[in-house]
Design a protein around this motif. Structure first.
Motif, PDB file in Angstrom:
ATOM      1  N   ARG A  25       0.692  -0.993  -0.028  1.00  0.00           N
ATOM      2  CA  ARG A  25       0.061  -0.029   0.049  1.00  0.00           C
ATOM      3  C   ARG A  25       0.920   1.519  -0.759  1.00  0.00           C
ATOM      4  O   ARG A  25       0.680   2.312  -0.645  1.00  0.00           O
ATOM      5  N   ALA A  28       2.261   1.601  -3.801  1.00  0.00           N
ATOM      6  CA  ALA A  28       1.613   2.171  -4.294  1.00  0.00           C
ATOM      7  C   ALA A  28       0.783   3.794  -3.897  1.00  0.00           C
ATOM      8  O   ALA A  28       0.371   4.474  -5.439  1.00  0.00           O
ATOM      9  N   ALA A  29       1.096   4.005  -3.446  1.00  0.00           N
ATOM     10  CA  ALA A  29       1.006   5.655  -3.167  1.00  0.00           C
ATOM     11  C   ALA A  29       1.425   6.106  -3.091  1.00  0.00           C
ATOM     12  O   ALA A  29       2.030   7.698  -3.823  1.00  0.00           O
ATOM     13  N   ARG A  31       3.729   5.495  -5.047  1.00  0.00           N
ATOM     14  CA  ARG A  31       3.729   5.855  -7.474  1.00  0.00           C
ATOM     15  C   ARG A  31       2.783   6.481  -7.643  1.00  0.00           C
ATOM     16  O   ARG A  31       3.170   6.628  -9.051  1.00  0.00           O
ATOM     17  N   GLY A  32       1.894   6.368  -6.747  1.00  0.00           N
ATOM     18  CA  GLY A  32       0.530   7.165  -7.696  1.00  0.00           C
ATOM     19  C   GLY A  32       1.564   8.953  -7.735  1.00  0.00           C
ATOM     20  O   GLY A  32       0.341   9.313  -8.215  1.00  0.00           O
ATOM     21  N   GLU A  33       1.748   9.012  -6.397  1.00  0.00           N
ATOM     22  CA  GLU A  33       1.974  10.436  -6.537  1.00  0.00           C
ATOM     23  C   GLU A  33       3.138  10.744  -7.094  1.00  0.00           C
ATOM     24  O   GLU A  33       4.010  12.049  -7.031  1.00  0.00           O
ATOM     25  N   SER A 176      -1.082  14.385  -0.035  1.00  0.00           N
ATOM     26  CA  SER A 176      -1.666  14.167  -1.035  1.00  0.00           C
ATOM     27  C   SER A 176      -2.692  15.181  -1.457  1.00  0.00           C
ATOM     28  O   SER A 176      -3.469  15.661  -1.148  1.00  0.00           O
ATOM     29  N   PRO A 177      -3.076  15.879  -3.352  1.00  0.00           N
ATOM     30  CA  PRO A 177      -2.084  15.518  -4.466  1.00  0.00           C
ATOM     31  C   PRO A 177      -1.041  17.220  -4.807  1.00  0.00           C
ATOM     32  O   PRO A 177      -0.140  17.031  -5.444  1.00  0.00           O
TER      33      PRO A 177
END
Length: 179
Positions: A25, A28-29, A31-33, A176-177
């Motif tokens: 998790r 993934a977080a 990577r997403g940012e 985020s963001p």
């Protein structure tokens, strides 16, 4: 090698599978940012980095790690203030913050994550077993947590990894963001 090797007899819940799911998790977080991570470890001795690299694709996020087990390495490699170390020793929340900030700068990462404390079996520098400090440095500054842990040495190390990953996941969600 998995993070569960040698830990199967521990108590304290979760095991490697729980740490691995949390690591997935976190990665993934990040990577997403489009964010990266560097790790500085003392009491966990590489377990935090190993937990992260057990996740396939971790190399897209994890820049590297420094296992600064010796106090002088915290100062010479990570830039922890020598005066702070002389007065308070290596088990202190500000030391953890400086380790996180130092590894972030050293490895050029968005976030730096650090662990320091006493896993046992004996107290260290007047600090009881289970004294733990985890810290995070990132674009919004630093944060630290000092969970009071108990159990066997391996349990404390594993629970410290969990505490560090939880701190990071919370910060990434809050940042985020805006990075």
């Amino acid at each position: 090698m998995t993070t569960g090797e040698g830990l199967s007899g521990d108590t304290g819940g979760g095991g490697a599978a729980g740490g691995s799911g949390l690591a997935e998790r976190v990665l993934a977080a990040l990577r997403g940012e489009g964010a990266t991570l560097a790790v500085a470890e003392s009491l966990t001795g590489g377990l935090l980095a190993a937990t992260l690299v057990d996740v396939p694709g971790a190399s897209t996020v994890l820049r590297g790690s420094v296992t600064a087990y010796a106090t002088d390495i915290k100062a010479s490699v990570l830039g922890v203030d020598e005066g702070l170390l002389a007065v308070h020793g290596p088990v202190h929340p500000v030391v953890a913050r400086q380790m996180a900030d130092g590894v972030r700068r050293l490895l050029g990462a968005t976030y730096g994550l650090a662990t320091t404390g006493v896993a046992g079996p004996d107290p260290q520098d007047g600090q009881p077993v289970g004294t733990v400090h985890v810290a995070l440095a990132g674009p919004a500054g630093t944060a630290a947590a000092s969970p009071r842990l108990s159990g066997e040495r391996a349990t404390i190390r594993r629970d410290t990894v969990t505490a560090a990953l939880e701190l990071l996941l919370e910060r990434v969600a809050n940042d985020s963001p805006a990075r």
